[in-house]
Design an enzyme around this catalytic site. Sequence first.
Site, PDB file in Angstrom:
ATOM      1  N   GLY A 142      -0.906  -4.316 -12.515  1.00 52.68           N
ATOM      2  CA  GLY A 142      -1.597  -4.019 -13.764  1.00 52.68           C
ATOM      3  C   GLY A 142      -1.406  -2.554 -14.114  1.00 52.68           C
ATOM      4  O   GLY A 142      -1.399  -1.685 -13.229  1.00 52.68           O
ATOM      5  N   GLY A 145       1.302 -15.714 -17.495  1.00 51.45           N
ATOM      6  CA  GLY A 145       1.836 -14.366 -17.353  1.00 51.45           C
ATOM      7  C   GLY A 145       1.659 -13.793 -15.952  1.00 51.45           C
ATOM      8  O   GLY A 145       1.900 -12.621 -15.709  1.00 51.45           O
ATOM      9  N   LYS A 190       7.704  -3.901   0.006  1.00 49.50           N
ATOM     10  CA  LYS A 190       6.434  -3.228   0.265  1.00 49.50           C
ATOM     11  C   LYS A 190       6.154  -3.074   1.760  1.00 49.50           C
ATOM     12  O   LYS A 190       5.620  -2.049   2.189  1.00 49.50           O
ATOM     13  CB  LYS A 190       5.297  -3.975  -0.437  1.00 49.50           C
ATOM     14  CG  LYS A 190       5.389  -3.828  -1.961  1.00 49.50           C
ATOM     15  CD  LYS A 190       4.475  -4.800  -2.672  1.00 49.50           C
ATOM     16  CE  LYS A 190       4.516  -4.602  -4.195  1.00 49.50           C
ATOM     17  NZ  LYS A 190       3.846  -5.713  -4.908  1.00 49.50           N
ATOM     18  N   THR A 201       4.412  -0.360 -19.287  1.00 44.61           N
ATOM     19  CA  THR A 201       2.986  -0.626 -19.060  1.00 44.61           C
ATOM     20  C   THR A 201       2.345   0.488 -18.227  1.00 44.61           C
ATOM     21  O   THR A 201       1.295   1.026 -18.589  1.00 44.61           O
ATOM     22  CB  THR A 201       2.819  -1.958 -18.293  1.00 44.61           C
ATOM     23  OG1 THR A 201       3.659  -2.933 -18.909  1.00 44.61           O
ATOM     24  CG2 THR A 201       1.387  -2.419 -18.337  1.00 44.61           C
ATOM     25  N   VAL A 202       2.984   0.820 -17.094  1.00 47.37           N
ATOM     26  CA  VAL A 202       2.389   1.828 -16.210  1.00 47.37           C
ATOM     27  C   VAL A 202       2.509   3.227 -16.813  1.00 47.37           C
ATOM     28  O   VAL A 202       1.575   4.023 -16.758  1.00 47.37           O
ATOM     29  CB  VAL A 202       3.021   1.771 -14.800  1.00 47.37           C
ATOM     30  CG1 VAL A 202       2.419   2.831 -13.894  1.00 47.37           C
ATOM     31  CG2 VAL A 202       2.843   0.385 -14.192  1.00 47.37           C
ATOM     32  N   ILE A 255      -4.631   0.038  -5.325  1.00 49.28           N
ATOM     33  CA  ILE A 255      -5.371   0.130  -4.064  1.00 49.28           C
ATOM     34  C   ILE A 255      -4.930   1.361  -3.289  1.00 49.28           C
ATOM     35  O   ILE A 255      -3.750   1.527  -3.015  1.00 49.28           O
ATOM     36  CB  ILE A 255      -5.118  -1.109  -3.176  1.00 49.28           C
ATOM     37  CG1 ILE A 255      -5.392  -2.396  -3.947  1.00 49.28           C
ATOM     38  CG2 ILE A 255      -5.944  -1.039  -1.905  1.00 49.28           C
ATOM     39  CD1 ILE A 255      -4.939  -3.647  -3.200  1.00 49.28           C
ATOM     40  N   GLY A 280      -0.434  -1.670  -5.993  1.00 46.34           N
ATOM     41  CA  GLY A 280      -0.922  -1.252  -7.313  1.00 46.34           C
ATOM     42  C   GLY A 280      -1.902  -0.105  -7.196  1.00 46.34           C
ATOM     43  O   GLY A 280      -1.565   0.973  -6.696  1.00 46.34           O
TER      44      GLY A 280
END
Lengths: 433, 433
Positions: free
Chosen positions: A302, A184, A202, A12-13, A133, A131
């Site tokens: 995302g 999801g 994180k 995805t990324v 930010i 993500g």
Amino acid sequence: MAFKIGLLGLGTVGTATAEILLNPQKRHPLLQEIEIQRVGVRSPDKSRDVQLPPDIITTDLEAIVSDSSIDIVVELLGGLEPARSLILKAISHHKHVVTANKAVISRYGSEIFSAASQAGVYVLIEAAVGGGIPVIQPLKHSLSANRINRILGIVNGTTNYILTEMAAEGSDFADVLAEAQQLGYAEADPTADVDGFDAADKIVILAETAFGEQVELEDVHREGIGKVSALDIGYAERLGFAIKLLAIAQDSPATPDSLEVRVHPTLVPKDHPLASINGVNNAILVEGEPIGQVMFFGPGAGGGATASAVVSDIMNIAGILQTCGRTETPHPLLSTAPQQQCSVTPMEKLVTRFYARILCVDYPGVIGSLGTCFGRHDVSLESIVQIDFQNGLAEIVVVTHDVREGNFRSALDEIRNLDAINNVSIPSVLRVL
Amino acid sequence: MAFKIGLLGLGTVGTATAEILLNPQKRHPLLQEIEIQRVGVRSPDKSRDVQLPPDIITTDLEAIVSDSSIDIVVELLGGLEPARSLILKAISHHKHVVTANKAVISRYGSEIFSAASQAGVYVLIEAAVGGGIPVIQPLKHSLSANRINRILGIVNGTTNYILTEMAAEGSDFADVLAEAQQLGYAEADPTADVDGFDAADKIVILAETAFGEQVELEDVHREGIGKVSALDIGYAERLGFAIKLLAIAQDSPATPDSLEVRVHPTLVPKDHPLASINGVNNAILVEGEPIGQVMFFGPGAGGGATASAVVSDIMNIAGILQTCGRTETPHPLLSTAPQQQCSVTPMEKLVTRFYARILCVDYPGVIGSLGTCFGRHDVSLESIVQIDFQNGLAEIVVVTHDVREGNFRSALDEIRNLDAINNVSIPSVLRVL
């Protein structure tokens, strides 16, 4: 002069990253100087959402990290191996590295940054936390004049979605988790999110970035949200709090030269900026001197958002290469100096506020008995309220002032065994910001 | 190698900046390479909160900007002149410049950045918008891969404090303003804040940074908060909105290749991240592709916070100088390329939602007459509610869907003159996000 990228991973990324690099129009002109040279994938025949010339796709990841034409290796494989080895090998071949891999950086950051420092290359990690930010770069650049005292983060979108829905619907954890899995927002195996492992990775990275010290992942105290009940969310609401899974790193007032580094569900006062961060969003609040409080908010996951962070790291490296080529002196705000290992304050020495929910047989004076017992352990109470009855038992909610965690725990142990109180159970103990 | 600073101005921000530079312990090690060489002030004998060697203080500001030993001129004088001339003179002497001066940059940014580009120096302006909040640098670096579509900012702490207090207390503008003046949150002459001049300066700078085009300050549509009444705040609240003074810059869907740039009080839906930004805080929300929405929150003013931004700009310049010295190629993310002038969409072409409060003589069918009139002008309504009576008149609140502003204004003009409705007045017209 074009800068050549070796991209490891086209999930995805990776796909979203390639899409930005292939469509530089109306973005920063520097992007036109950045070129995808090779892409390493596991399954070359899989159909992809992005159009790449077939001859640049390979399954030979080792060949990419040693390819002399490549300037920057972008690691988007995820997982520990082969990601860690490939990053180290890329560094040993004097390639700059951009990675979104929180698992590798939280465990092997020190090894990787030392190797990078010796090889004179940059390893940038904006996409590993929050993500899209911007937070790693603002910490390294925009806030670099400050002495950072504390970082508070909502850094896991799945758990924040679950807690937000539980609060909005009054539903229980298991029901909302099932719903989140259907939508999801949660994985089939939700352990990494729900039990706080992802947030722990994180906060290690944020703590190391903000405080410049090496934090061992196993030193991080970690509690998930599985035990947070709809009941507690409701009571917290009545007391003026939202319950959030916070990742916290801060100077330890109790033990100088140590850090507190922890992940746990926390009662956050409603007027605190983190209390209104809802849904899958992430937010990281930084406190420092002289800045005060600043907060960074946005999509914590995302493909597109994370790719924004990945590409900004690529552009930061390309920018410095375009300006001065390879230099002996690394850019002091872009590089990460080798770090000393930091001491993490043991939880019993923590000083914090607590919320506890206690069930016991009701009798006149039960609140007095509890209050006296807390007093014996130096636990100062802000409020103690008999809030309800549950199956014939009194339900009592206690909120403390700042207390030493060890004292609070021993008070709870004594309460469980008090002769004066029968059938005691303590279904919830949560910390309060 | 030490980098030499010439500091112009020793007011609140200047003093806080000097304090950071004089106390580098426990901050980033790069700070130890930065030295205050000379400080220019108006009154050398004034007592100061910071200890500086008397021989570096001078009233000869011109001598500082032409001093060959100085690398970076830090302009913290405020006001248009002599600030603008000193910045230009510093650039002509090949000095890098850091400034917090929103008034100069919003009016003369283009002239200054062109001169800087020709001289091969950097002009950094993080402190000009949002006080200590990192936003200029994140836009230039961390978000540089994105196509920015929209910026929404609460960029003036005074007006946000006033609106927050009005909402909390139900008080009127004039009372809260007087209170804010007493508390030092508003100036004796509050015009610059209350009428939106300060916010207009800042949105020009944000728009130019985000969209890479030159925006003329006089093209910015500007409305202050003086006409916002406690009544409107209360009705907005009932409809699910908070009223905020927003500074907005966005791609114009109505007129391609144009920007909308405007400052006005706005009804913000309660679940929008900007709705819960209260008190003197600032927040800037950026929307882009592929990032989605990110928001930067924090103290929009104050000596220490603003000095954090000033010193981070100094460190960014020192960092690049330490790495590569003076180079022919400027760093593409740190420099500001000369910009084309952008076309700003005229307000009558704006497409937005509106809130209006209408007073008129009540009669059966008045809402029908109003609705029909809006319909004739292509104004589609979301709701129209007779909400109250005021001195015998019906008070009707209208919220529209997205409509062309010109259409809405001509509908209001017609309503003012409708034969069917008597004694019409329209005390409030506000835009809705």
